[in-house]
Design a protein around this motif. Sequence first.
Motif, PDB file in Angstrom:
ATOM      1  N   TRP A 195      64.691  43.179  74.513  1.00 53.01           N
ATOM      2  CA  TRP A 195      63.997  44.335  73.940  1.00 53.01           C
ATOM      3  C   TRP A 195      62.988  44.905  74.938  1.00 53.01           C
ATOM      4  CZ3 TRP A 195      64.166  47.863  70.296  1.00 53.01           C
ATOM      5  CH2 TRP A 195      63.001  48.570  69.962  1.00 53.01           C
ATOM      6  N   LEU A 217      62.855  48.807  77.253  1.00 45.29           N
ATOM      7  CA  LEU A 217      61.740  49.741  77.458  1.00 45.29           C
ATOM      8  C   LEU A 217      61.459  49.934  78.939  1.00 45.29           C
ATOM      9  CD1 LEU A 217      59.102  51.252  76.318  1.00 45.29           C
ATOM     10  CD2 LEU A 217      57.969  49.100  76.862  1.00 45.29           C
ATOM     11  N   ILE A 245      59.170  54.670  66.737  1.00 42.49           N
ATOM     12  CA  ILE A 245      60.224  54.086  67.574  1.00 42.49           C
ATOM     13  C   ILE A 245      61.458  53.913  66.702  1.00 42.49           C
ATOM     14  CG2 ILE A 245      60.931  52.106  68.970  1.00 42.49           C
ATOM     15  CD1 ILE A 245      57.984  51.555  69.532  1.00 42.49           C
ATOM     16  N   LEU A 278      67.479  54.887  72.151  1.00 39.78           N
ATOM     17  CA  LEU A 278      66.088  54.640  71.783  1.00 39.78           C
ATOM     18  C   LEU A 278      65.337  55.965  71.674  1.00 39.78           C
ATOM     19  CD1 LEU A 278      64.082  52.270  71.295  1.00 39.78           C
ATOM     20  CD2 LEU A 278      63.476  52.441  73.721  1.00 39.78           C
ATOM     21  N   THR A 324      61.702  57.710  70.842  1.00 38.00           N
ATOM     22  CA  THR A 324      60.270  57.415  70.738  1.00 38.00           C
ATOM     23  C   THR A 324      59.481  58.714  70.620  1.00 38.00           C
ATOM     24  OG1 THR A 324      59.986  57.424  73.153  1.00 38.00           O
ATOM     25  CG2 THR A 324      60.505  55.315  72.112  1.00 38.00           C
ATOM     26  N   HIS A 384      55.524  48.984  71.930  1.00 34.82           N
ATOM     27  CA  HIS A 384      56.792  48.334  72.239  1.00 34.82           C
ATOM     28  C   HIS A 384      56.583  46.874  72.662  1.00 34.82           C
ATOM     29  CE1 HIS A 384      61.107  49.315  73.208  1.00 34.82           C
ATOM     30  NE2 HIS A 384      61.001  48.112  73.736  1.00 34.82           N
ATOM     31  N   TYR A 385      55.535  46.616  73.428  1.00 39.06           N
ATOM     32  CA  TYR A 385      55.241  45.244  73.852  1.00 39.06           C
ATOM     33  C   TYR A 385      54.846  44.367  72.658  1.00 39.06           C
ATOM     34  CZ  TYR A 385      55.532  46.126  78.864  1.00 39.06           C
ATOM     35  OH  TYR A 385      55.993  46.411  80.131  1.00 39.06           O
TER      36      TYR A 385
END
Length: 291
Positions: free
Chosen positions: A37, A41, A88, A143, A145, A163-164
């Motif tokens: 994942w 990103l 997201i 994806l 965003t 995202h992290y």
Amino acid sequence: MPYDYWFKPTKAIKTKDGIKSQSQRGAFAKNWWAQRWIAALERLVDSGRLSRGRSYARKGQVLSIEETNNGIAARVQGSQRTPYKIKIKIAPLTDAQWDKVVDGLAEQAIFSAQLLAGEMPQEIEQVFESAKVSLFPSQRYDLETDCSCPDYANPCKHVAAAHYILGERFDEDPFLIFRLRGRTQEQVMQELRKRRAGADKIAEEEAEEFEASIPLEDCIANYWEMGAPLEGFSVSIRPPAIEMPLIKRLGAASFVIEPGIESLLRDAYQTIEHKALQIAFQEQKEDSQAA
């Protein structure tokens, strides 16, 4: 007002109520699925925004992050008084695509066992690839965003921060990626059970047909005779693919306090497993020497 005023970097407003990442240095993700994942990103964001996004995540600038019907919604505290709103979303797979994936999973019983135990088998990516789809975002259009900040870049540092933090959520809940792709873990398991039940029924019918093809008189006449030799019979002695599978299938024990029954029994199971393998290998060695 100096000409370069608008080009000065902004400084985020500090907050005490944010979600600080568990990782304060090094990699964010522990398990392979969370690492996939994060990697998705990092293919899309420039190094500068990634670095600031990591810093935001570690300082607790992500105020909230939650799963919605349309993906993930988050709020990140930036330089403005009002936190920025983050969205997201991963493109969901179609029903036809999911059918192909489940067909592939049903071909091997180990997938059902691991998914039932709450584990995400790494080989599952190959099943998705065989179905001509990907489990994790592999293309830019996979994806989506969005951030309410004025940064022209998308994804921006605020999206990166969310995202992290989401990557760490994946560590705890690997089946979040299933839901973002359009199916829950239970939905996948239900379809797997149906397919496995159908395969077992076919195998049972074939076994019955085979038995019916052998006359009963022949079976009785040769009942006490030794069958085919076992020299070519292959035996593989190894630890189970899933640690403590029976305990995991039974689920969490409500009468045991944290950290749970698995952690309490793990040492005992490992000791028994080690002893069982030791005995098995010793017997196999003795049989080979006797032969």
